[in-house]
Write an enzyme that holds these catalytic residues in place. Sequence first.
Site, PDB file in Angstrom:
ATOM      1  N   GLU A  30      26.651 -45.177  39.770  1.00  0.00           N
ATOM      2  CA  GLU A  30      27.797 -43.667  39.334  1.00  0.00           C
ATOM      3  C   GLU A  30      27.380 -43.617  41.271  1.00  0.00           C
ATOM      4  O   GLU A  30      27.094 -42.037  41.877  1.00  0.00           O
ATOM      5  CB  GLU A  30      27.049 -42.940  39.058  1.00  0.00           C
ATOM      6  CG  GLU A  30      27.339 -42.849  37.617  1.00  0.00           C
ATOM      7  CD  GLU A  30      26.614 -42.015  36.596  1.00  0.00           C
ATOM      8  OE1 GLU A  30      25.374 -40.805  36.946  1.00  0.00           O
ATOM      9  OE2 GLU A  30      26.976 -42.058  35.526  1.00  0.00           O
ATOM     10  N   GLU A  57      28.712 -45.839  29.472  1.00  0.00           N
ATOM     11  CA  GLU A  57      28.469 -44.647  29.714  1.00  0.00           C
ATOM     12  C   GLU A  57      29.707 -42.927  28.621  1.00  0.00           C
ATOM     13  O   GLU A  57      30.390 -43.580  29.181  1.00  0.00           O
ATOM     14  CB  GLU A  57      27.064 -44.347  30.656  1.00  0.00           C
ATOM     15  CG  GLU A  57      25.953 -44.796  31.301  1.00  0.00           C
ATOM     16  CD  GLU A  57      25.650 -43.639  32.221  1.00  0.00           C
ATOM     17  OE1 GLU A  57      25.483 -42.494  32.623  1.00  0.00           O
ATOM     18  OE2 GLU A  57      25.179 -44.487  33.017  1.00  0.00           O
TER      19      GLU A  57
END
Length: 757
Positions: free
Chosen positions: A386, A465
């Site tokens: 991320e 995710e």
Amino acid sequence: MRNIFNLNNHWLFKDSFSPEDVQACDSSEYQQINLPHIVKELPYNCFGQTECAMCSTYLKRLRLPEEYRGKHSILEFNGVMAQYQLYVNGQFVQSHKGGYSRSRVEVSSYLHSGENTILLMVDSHEDKDIPPFGKPIDFLTYGGIYRDVNLILTDTAWMEDVLFRYALEENAVVLKPEIHFDNAGEAFDGEMIVLLKGEDGVCAKQYSRTVTIPSGRQILSPEPEKMAAPALWDIDHPYLYTVEMRLIKDGVEMDEVEFKTGFRTIACRPEGFYLNGRQVKLVGLNRHQDYPYVGYAMPKRVQQRDAQILYSELHVNTVRTSHYIQSEDFIAECDKLGLLVVSEIPGWGVIGGDEFKRVSHQDIRDMITVQYNHPSIFIWSIRINESDDCDEFYAESNAIAKGLDPDRPTTGVRCITGSKLLEDVYTFNDFIHFNHLLRNDKEVVLQAQQAVTGLQYKVPYLVSEFCGHIYPTRPTDGVQRQTQHALIHASVQGKSLERKDAMGAIGWCAFDYHTHGDNGSGDKICYHGVMSAFRTPKYAAHFYRSQVDPKTEIVLEPATLLARGEPDDGMVIPFVVFTNCDYIEVELYGKNIGRFYPSLNYGGLKHPPVIVDNNPGTWRDTWLAGTVIGFIGGKEVARRTYSPDAYLQDLEVRPDDLELHTTVTDATRIVCRFCDQLGNALPLYNGILQIETAGDVAVIGPTTVATVGGSIAFWVKTIPSAQTGEATVTITAANTNIPAKIVRLALSPDPMTQTLD
């Protein structure tokens, strides 16, 4: 010849370090410990996030037997958080940055006859120069020597690593092992013998090559060899070969290495993932290597058990090692089971300076070199999880990975759209399924690929995710929240299975884990798992479990207590049943209220949840509880009956293992669940358990524990003795009339582990 000795036993530890400790040791300042070890044992929750941040000292006395003197000596550290300085006999040898990577240190010139002292200063502080640090990350890293330490003794020339490269052809495989040699002596000509054994132990292939071993470190790739008709590694049949490689000099064996590997083809395409030419939809969960009380410090058997839970209880086919390099024991068990792995470097959200980048690139080298031979790993995740784009840094990251492994694809997990794709697969954390409604009130479950990538064409794409932090769910939460949590997972996985332009979806996450106060629920726990931190199931776990073929396991898990007063408005209906049965029948109010079939609203699921929504009664009617019955092929195959007057009746105790080893620390989990008179769980019962042990075992964590949602698990570990015997664990339910439960454990040495005790 090579000898590998495990050095986990009999260390001294103190939670401070002074430079004077290097030259002089006052043993009274230290406590005796065995590895794996955390610098400070923690409560289950509500502790300070910096309690493990310290510089500590680990010290071991080592006496080499006379027959090993003069050997090439290498210390191997498989996990030390977060950095260390190594001293041998008072001399500084080496430092290492990075808590997840293997490090090897050549110490031949530092050892002497008699007793030797190995001392590590272990710095557990978060350091901005070491991934994953740089800001408060969404997990804790604890501290300590939490994986095995080994002493490798070899002749002057040895094989540091073997990357067992190969190319599959029609009905054959071309073997192309790449051998990383270290030769402390003079150059010589030798013979390399390669032997492959099948799972039946029978030799499948043997061949030899003449090799010239120069002085120093060198990478050699002997002439390839073809092997006919290999069995392939597949998720349905994970066939593993045992490889033995021997280095011979003047007729004498200098070194031997043995490992397992498998042969398979993988391809990541815009339309999906292919294993051995067959399209496989990836259905997975992320895994943190985090455990109550001791953080990362759990031994081999417990690491293996996590893989078994993912595969055999949750029935997923993929796991992502979020967000760091995980235990070789865990990955090897994935190989054995047929569980596909996304292997990821350490990192979370931030890219540091030049030193951070150097360590990150070293993490890529360490990860791929150590894990190369695992067939379960199908992709390398080589970006900081991320993080923002950084083209120069990530172009080099990709080049390093491709240089070491040109065959596996690369990826990097993103949470930003329009990120530049430098790797092979665009991997994205997609959380749009929460509160994003269209005008027609249909939920947007997953984003379109090209809306995420910003590209005019489609590329290999994976959802890495979903769910997690957008719907944290405690084991103690009520039926409605736990049900919605499970249905989010069902909805996303169902939509993923329908997609024609994605490899699959990996949910966040398998198990609850500890984190910083910035990200936790006020008690340092992220309740993002489909299971608790103790690996006990929430309703979402029942969803995953229900997706298995009923020939493997029949699942009938009503997401209800069937208790009026638990849901809103005093009604038990509607409720959800997670099952792989063809249909169910429900009995309520003393009668059969109907037959219910899997919902049509959950996309491509093999076994969609069943919604029970026909309510023939009112809250005024006499409550008789009821029964849920599962049918396959028109025949009853499962039944769950609930009482209108449920009360505490028993404590169910289930150990994961009944046999443990005593050579080094071994451990197993014992799961305890309070039950009513019909065997149903009592998640609202706040029970207290008292645990006592006898024999060479000890409880990990406190010996008095409270249940979490009506159940709790704890781990017991062996006290290394190398003895055969029996130990008992006695569990008493405080303030009840339930008889104490006794678990008997058989203890014995591990013949596969050598120590120098």
